[in-house]
Write a protein that holds these residues in place. Structure first.
Motif, PDB file in Angstrom:
ATOM      1  N   ILE A 252       0.835  -1.203   0.000  1.00 37.08           N
ATOM      2  CA  ILE A 252       0.000   0.000   0.000  1.00 37.08           C
ATOM      3  C   ILE A 252       0.870   1.253   0.000  1.00 37.08           C
ATOM      4  O   ILE A 252       0.588   2.231  -0.708  1.00 37.08           O
ATOM      5  N   PHE A 253       1.944   1.228   0.785  1.00 36.33           N
ATOM      6  CA  PHE A 253       2.831   2.395   0.854  1.00 36.33           C
ATOM      7  C   PHE A 253       3.392   2.743  -0.521  1.00 36.33           C
ATOM      8  O   PHE A 253       3.365   3.907  -0.943  1.00 36.33           O
ATOM      9  N   PHE A 254       3.887   1.750  -1.253  1.00 35.36           N
ATOM     10  CA  PHE A 254       4.468   2.035  -2.569  1.00 35.36           C
ATOM     11  C   PHE A 254       3.391   2.359  -3.605  1.00 35.36           C
ATOM     12  O   PHE A 254       3.659   3.098  -4.560  1.00 35.36           O
ATOM     13  N   LEU A 255       2.186   1.835  -3.428  1.00 31.77           N
ATOM     14  CA  LEU A 255       1.087   2.211  -4.324  1.00 31.77           C
ATOM     15  C   LEU A 255       0.720   3.681  -4.135  1.00 31.77           C
ATOM     16  O   LEU A 255       0.268   4.347  -5.070  1.00 31.77           O
ATOM     17  N   LYS A 256       0.915   4.187  -2.924  1.00 30.18           N
ATOM     18  CA  LYS A 256       0.639   5.597  -2.650  1.00 30.18           C
ATOM     19  C   LYS A 256       1.805   6.497  -3.062  1.00 30.18           C
ATOM     20  O   LYS A 256       1.672   7.724  -3.058  1.00 30.18           O
ATOM     21  N   HIS A 257       2.928   5.884  -3.395  1.00 28.42           N
ATOM     22  CA  HIS A 257       4.111   6.648  -3.817  1.00 28.42           C
ATOM     23  C   HIS A 257       4.609   6.094  -5.153  1.00 28.42           C
ATOM     24  O   HIS A 257       5.713   5.554  -5.248  1.00 28.42           O
ATOM     25  N   LEU A 258       3.804   6.249  -6.172  1.00 28.79           N
ATOM     26  CA  LEU A 258       4.171   5.719  -7.488  1.00 28.79           C
ATOM     27  C   LEU A 258       5.387   6.426  -8.080  1.00 28.79           C
ATOM     28  O   LEU A 258       5.992   5.930  -9.036  1.00 28.79           O
ATOM     29  N   GLU A 259       5.747   7.583  -7.517  1.00 28.22           N
ATOM     30  CA  GLU A 259       6.943   8.282  -7.990  1.00 28.22           C
ATOM     31  C   GLU A 259       8.212   7.539  -7.616  1.00 28.22           C
ATOM     32  O   GLU A 259       9.276   7.769  -8.190  1.00 28.22           O
ATOM     33  N   GLY A 260       8.094   6.628  -6.638  1.00 27.51           N
ATOM     34  CA  GLY A 260       9.233   5.820  -6.225  1.00 27.51           C
ATOM     35  C   GLY A 260       9.914   6.346  -4.973  1.00 27.51           C
ATOM     36  O   GLY A 260       9.898   7.553  -4.700  1.00 27.51           O
ATOM     37  N   ILE A 261      10.495   5.431  -4.212  1.00 28.92           N
ATOM     38  CA  ILE A 261      11.197   5.765  -2.972  1.00 28.92           C
ATOM     39  C   ILE A 261      12.510   4.990  -2.942  1.00 28.92           C
ATOM     40  O   ILE A 261      12.534   3.793  -3.233  1.00 28.92           O
TER      41      ILE A 261
ATOM     42  N   ASN B 276       4.105  -9.021 -12.921  1.00 30.39           N
ATOM     43  CA  ASN B 276       5.209  -8.063 -13.027  1.00 30.39           C
ATOM     44  C   ASN B 276       4.747  -6.621 -12.851  1.00 30.39           C
ATOM     45  O   ASN B 276       5.512  -5.774 -12.392  1.00 30.39           O
ATOM     46  N   TYR B 277       3.510  -6.335 -13.218  1.00 32.67           N
ATOM     47  CA  TYR B 277       3.002  -4.970 -13.087  1.00 32.67           C
ATOM     48  C   TYR B 277       2.862  -4.549 -11.622  1.00 32.67           C
ATOM     49  O   TYR B 277       2.813  -3.354 -11.318  1.00 32.67           O
ATOM     50  N   TYR B 278       2.782  -5.514 -10.715  1.00 33.58           N
ATOM     51  CA  TYR B 278       2.461  -5.226  -9.318  1.00 33.58           C
ATOM     52  C   TYR B 278       3.669  -5.369  -8.387  1.00 33.58           C
ATOM     53  O   TYR B 278       3.557  -5.104  -7.196  1.00 33.58           O
ATOM     54  N   TYR B 279       4.814  -5.771  -8.930  1.00 32.03           N
ATOM     55  CA  TYR B 279       6.012  -5.927  -8.109  1.00 32.03           C
ATOM     56  C   TYR B 279       6.613  -4.572  -7.747  1.00 32.03           C
ATOM     57  O   TYR B 279       6.495  -3.598  -8.498  1.00 32.03           O
ATOM     58  N   ILE B 280       7.299  -4.535  -6.604  1.00 27.31           N
ATOM     59  CA  ILE B 280       8.129  -3.383  -6.242  1.00 27.31           C
ATOM     60  C   ILE B 280       9.513  -3.653  -6.812  1.00 27.31           C
ATOM     61  O   ILE B 280      10.187  -4.603  -6.410  1.00 27.31           O
ATOM     62  N   THR B 281       9.936  -2.850  -7.771  1.00 29.54           N
ATOM     63  CA  THR B 281      11.209  -3.110  -8.442  1.00 29.54           C
ATOM     64  C   THR B 281      12.056  -1.841  -8.518  1.00 29.54           C
ATOM     65  O   THR B 281      11.553  -0.723  -8.422  1.00 29.54           O
ATOM     66  N   GLY B 282      13.346  -2.042  -8.707  1.00 33.12           N
ATOM     67  CA  GLY B 282      14.274  -0.926  -8.842  1.00 33.12           C
ATOM     68  C   GLY B 282      15.703  -1.408  -8.745  1.00 33.12           C
ATOM     69  O   GLY B 282      15.958  -2.561  -8.380  1.00 33.12           O
ATOM     70  N   ASN B 283      16.639  -0.551  -9.080  1.00 31.36           N
ATOM     71  CA  ASN B 283      18.058  -0.866  -8.987  1.00 31.36           C
ATOM     72  C   ASN B 283      18.630  -0.331  -7.686  1.00 31.36           C
ATOM     73  O   ASN B 283      18.181   0.714  -7.188  1.00 31.36           O
TER      74      ASN B 283
ATOM     75  N   GLY C 225      20.342   1.683  -4.964  1.00 34.76           N
ATOM     76  CA  GLY C 225      20.729   3.084  -4.935  1.00 34.76           C
ATOM     77  C   GLY C 225      19.766   4.008  -5.656  1.00 34.76           C
ATOM     78  O   GLY C 225      19.844   5.228  -5.516  1.00 34.76           O
ATOM     79  N   GLU C 226      18.838   3.419  -6.447  1.00 35.95           N
ATOM     80  CA  GLU C 226      17.863   4.219  -7.176  1.00 35.95           C
ATOM     81  C   GLU C 226      16.474   4.031  -6.567  1.00 35.95           C
ATOM     82  O   GLU C 226      16.289   3.258  -5.631  1.00 35.95           O
ATOM     83  N   LYS C 227      15.492   4.737  -7.116  1.00 40.69           N
ATOM     84  CA  LYS C 227      14.139   4.653  -6.578  1.00 40.69           C
ATOM     85  C   LYS C 227      13.486   3.317  -6.924  1.00 40.69           C
ATOM     86  O   LYS C 227      13.610   2.826  -8.045  1.00 40.69           O
ATOM     87  N   PHE C 228      12.787   2.754  -5.939  1.00 40.50           N
ATOM     88  CA  PHE C 228      11.987   1.552  -6.155  1.00 40.50           C
ATOM     89  C   PHE C 228      10.537   1.982  -6.321  1.00 40.50           C
ATOM     90  O   PHE C 228      10.064   2.899  -5.638  1.00 40.50           O
ATOM     91  N   LYS C 229       9.838   1.320  -7.226  1.00 43.47           N
ATOM     92  CA  LYS C 229       8.460   1.723  -7.494  1.00 43.47           C
ATOM     93  C   LYS C 229       7.659   0.554  -8.040  1.00 43.47           C
ATOM     94  O   LYS C 229       8.204  -0.503  -8.377  1.00 43.47           O
TER      95      LYS C 229
END
Length: 412
Positions: free
Chosen positions: A316-325, A385-392, A394-398
């Motif tokens: 839920i947290f990452f769905l509310k922050h689609l810009e990435g964290i 895959n559309y619903y996973y939290i992904t990222g590299n 050191g970069e933003k995960f979204k």
């Protein structure tokens, strides 16, 4: 300073090691791991233990992601991470800015040095990399039948992305850097592929003295053993995720259990499907609407999805922050994350969220991996895959889901 932020080739050079010109061990000198059981050469399910080891320049999050990919497919190969307490003495051989005059490579072609690159130093010889594999093997007192796979950002003298031990031991190294030059996808996918590929090559009992045409395909055919002298050709074998009939026969002739081969091919397929999604090749698969009601119940396309409280919280947290964290910034959102958690769990303990956002000893990666497994199980790939939290690292995960397909109750 975190250990993975330290360029480990700049550490103190003080480790002494035996070179080819030194005297061998005396008769009265006991070998290390003298009680280690020898390998029988026969591969059985309970022997297939593969240990991932990384050098300090590799972000630990990358290793966790590689492990998650490898363990996402069940089978007889058991993957784990061996955390090494590297110190400057242990790492002497990979801290050098230049090759030692008395240090010899294993094959003639390794005398050819790759170009020096600032901040990366000179490339390492294969022997230096396999030395670190042996350090890890001795440290953990591993069986000879176990596999040790070293993941490092350092380049090697032959400019290979990976290589198995030239002396026939069950060691291999994988270069985790520079993949972005050839793939628009997280490096965790090709690294995971190379882990399995090198295990299979070791089982195929390749030797460097063999004619390369008998071991590698000089012209790419979409097989794991395509030579890929031009590194851009590696994309083909990652997309095909296959073994040619000749390579399958060699594995069988070398006594490799069929279940291991099937397990390896299933992991290759997992990598292939994820790469297709990352690079936009998803065919007619389109994401479905995701809903989260006031009680925290999750559904995708009308299908109810079962998630644990912590996994649901970060989802839920990452769905509310689609810009990435960025993962390193999670601590800045601890209160917001806890407020979500409170609405999902009675008598919510704030320590659970403190542990979640602690980037040093926290369990975010563990819970993210559990969330990924749950979504994959409930939704199935490639849709999941559309619903996973992904990222590299050191970069933003979204989460890649379009905002118009997300409906979250105002309670959250």
């Amino acid at each position: 300073m975190k250990i993975y932020e330290t360029p480990f080739w700049n550490l103190k050079k003080s480790f002494k090691f035996r070179t080819e010109n030194q005297e061998p061990r005396t008769k009265n000198q006991e070998p290390k791991n003298k009680n280690r059981k020898p390998s029988t050469g026969t591969i059985t399910n309970n022997q297939m233990k593969i240990h991932l080891v990384s050098t300090p320049d590799v972000h630990p999050q990358l290793v966790d992601e590689v492990l998650e990919i490898l363990n996402s497919v069940s089978g007889p190969m058991h993957f784990s991470v061996l955390k090494m307490p590297w110190n400057p003495d242990d790492l002497f051989q990979v801290q050098q800015h230049r090759y030692r005059n008395d240090y010899r490579f294993k094959i003639d072609s390794e005398y050819k040095k790759q170009k020096y690159i600032a901040q990366k130093g000179y490339p390492l010889s294969w022997r230096e990399l396999f030395f670190l594999c042996e350090k890890a093997r001795n440290f953990a007192d591993l069986e000879e039948s176990d596999f040790v796979i070293l993941v490092t950002n350092r380049r090697n003298s032959m400019n290979f992305f990976s290589m198995f031990d030239t002396e026939g031991k069950r060691n291999a190294f994988i270069q985790s850097s520079d993949w972005e030059i050839f793939l628009e996808a997280p490096e965790s996918f090709p690294v995971a592929y190379e882990v399995v590929a090198n295990v299979l090559r070791i089982l195929m009992k390749f030797k460097l003295t063999e004619d390369h045409t008998d071991t590698y395909h000089q012209n790419p055919i979409g097989c794991m053993n395509d030579f890929c002298e031009n590194k851009t050709e590696i994309i083909l074998k990652l997309r095909t995720a296959d073994l040619c009939p000749n390579c399958l026969k060699r594995l069988s002739d070398c006594g490799t259990d069929e279940e291991i081969i099937v397990h390896a091919l299933n992991i290759f397929e997992r990598v292939r499907s994820s790469l297709k999604f990352s690079q936009g090749f998803v065919g007619n698969i389109r994401p479905k609407k995701l809903k989260i009601d006031e009680k925290g119940n999750v559904s995708v396309g009308g299908k109810s999805i079962s998630l644990g409280p912590l996994q649901k919280t970060i989802f839920i947290f990452f769905l509310k922050h689609l810009e990435g964290i960025r993962i390193a910034e999670l601590g800045d959102y601890e209160q917001e994350i806890f407020e979500i958690y409170q609405k999902l769990k009675t008598n919510a303990d704030p320590k659970n969220i403190s542990n979640l956002v602690n980037i040093i000893d926290g369990n975010f990666n563990y819970n993210k991996s559990r969330l990924t497994k749950m979504l994959r199980s409930e939704i199935g790939e490639p849709l999941a895959n559309y619903y996973y939290i992904t990222g590299n690292p050191g970069e933003k995960f979204k989460i890649a889901l379009p905002s118009e397909l997300i409906e979250i109750s105002d309670v959250f």
